[in-house]
Design a protein around this motif. Structure first.
Motif, PDB file in Angstrom:
ATOM      1  N   SER A   1      36.765  38.606  39.337  1.00  0.00           N
ATOM      2  CA  SER A   1      37.991  38.595  38.543  1.00  0.00           C
ATOM      3  C   SER A   1      39.193  38.136  39.365  1.00  0.00           C
ATOM      4  O   SER A   1      40.191  37.699  38.788  1.00  0.00           O
ATOM      5  N   ALA A   2      39.103  38.182  40.688  1.00  0.00           N
ATOM      6  CA  ALA A   2      40.212  37.680  41.514  1.00  0.00           C
ATOM      7  C   ALA A   2      40.419  36.190  41.290  1.00  0.00           C
ATOM      8  O   ALA A   2      41.554  35.705  41.256  1.00  0.00           O
TER       9      ALA A   2
ATOM     10  N   GLU B   1      35.079  43.202  37.558  1.00  0.00           N
ATOM     11  CA  GLU B   1      35.375  42.724  38.909  1.00  0.00           C
ATOM     12  C   GLU B   1      34.333  41.743  39.402  1.00  0.00           C
ATOM     13  O   GLU B   1      34.651  40.813  40.133  1.00  0.00           O
ATOM     14  N   ASP B   2      33.081  41.921  38.980  1.00  0.00           N
ATOM     15  CA  ASP B   2      31.996  41.027  39.410  1.00  0.00           C
ATOM     16  C   ASP B   2      31.711  39.928  38.381  1.00  0.00           C
ATOM     17  O   ASP B   2      30.618  39.349  38.358  1.00  0.00           O
ATOM     18  N   TYR B   3      32.697  39.637  37.545  1.00  0.00           N
ATOM     19  CA  TYR B   3      32.579  38.584  36.528  1.00  0.00           C
ATOM     20  C   TYR B   3      31.946  37.327  37.137  1.00  0.00           C
ATOM     21  O   TYR B   3      32.279  36.927  38.250  1.00  0.00           O
TER      22      TYR B   3
ATOM     23  N   VAL C   1      43.558  39.739  32.873  1.00  0.00           N
ATOM     24  CA  VAL C   1      42.576  39.956  33.939  1.00  0.00           C
ATOM     25  C   VAL C   1      41.893  41.313  33.783  1.00  0.00           C
ATOM     26  O   VAL C   1      40.720  41.463  34.125  1.00  0.00           O
ATOM     27  N   SER C   2      42.589  42.291  33.221  1.00  0.00           N
ATOM     28  CA  SER C   2      41.994  43.618  33.055  1.00  0.00           C
ATOM     29  C   SER C   2      40.811  43.606  32.091  1.00  0.00           C
ATOM     30  O   SER C   2      40.035  44.568  32.058  1.00  0.00           O
ATOM     31  N   GLN C   3      40.622  42.535  31.337  1.00  0.00           N
ATOM     32  CA  GLN C   3      39.495  42.435  30.407  1.00  0.00           C
ATOM     33  C   GLN C   3      38.218  41.937  31.087  1.00  0.00           C
ATOM     34  O   GLN C   3      37.150  41.908  30.476  1.00  0.00           O
TER      35      GLN C   3
END
Length: 149
Positions: free
Chosen positions: A52-53, A35-37, A30-32
């Motif tokens: 990303s959530a 946040e607004d993916y 998830v760190s890749q």
């Protein structure tokens, strides 16, 4: 080439994401993602999502249900606009012993060393829907018996 095909990917977040997924390292994976993916799923628009959530929620469920889930990269290239095109598949065993597999293409956009967006084309692998003639008949709504007639 290693069995995962990861060496086909350029250095960066897509390669790190696949490696983390194959280790079932949810936090590393998830760190890749930014946040607004933004995930766009053109073949199934209602499945598109942002954030990303949701990536975390999706992969946490996959890792929990498919303890042997593995990803394989079959081909990859880079394109304009910081895009990485990846042909890939995944395979895992459900708790009931049945195998699930999917294959497709993801076109991932990289921004600031994070995966910022993807056009996601991944479909379950299945062997029972008939040959190409049956698929064309279904597409055009034509009757037939599976032999092209």
């Amino acid at each position: 080439m290693d069995a995962s095909g990861m060496d086909l990917l350029p250095e960066g977040p897509v390669r790190r994401m696949v490696a983390a997924a194959n280790r079932h390292d949810l936090d590393g994976m998830v760190s890749q993602f930014a946040e607004d993916y933004e995930n766009t799923t053109p073949a199934h628009p209602a499945r598109s999502f942002r954030g990303s959530a949701q990536v975390r929620k999706n992969w946490a469920a996959l890792f929990a249900a498919l303890p042997d889930l593995s990803l394989t990269v079959h081909d990859a290239t880079t394109g304009p606009g910081n895009n990485v095109w990846m042909e890939w598949s995944n395979r895992g065993t459900r708790p009931d012993g049945s195998v699930t597999a999917a294959a497709g293409v993801a076109i991932l956009t990289v921004r600031d060393d994070k995966i910022a967006a993807a056009h996601f084309y991944l479909e379950p692998v299945e062997h029972e829907s008939g040959d190409v003639n049956a698929a064309v008949r279904v597409a055009v709504g034509a009757p037939g018996n599976g032999d092209g007639s």
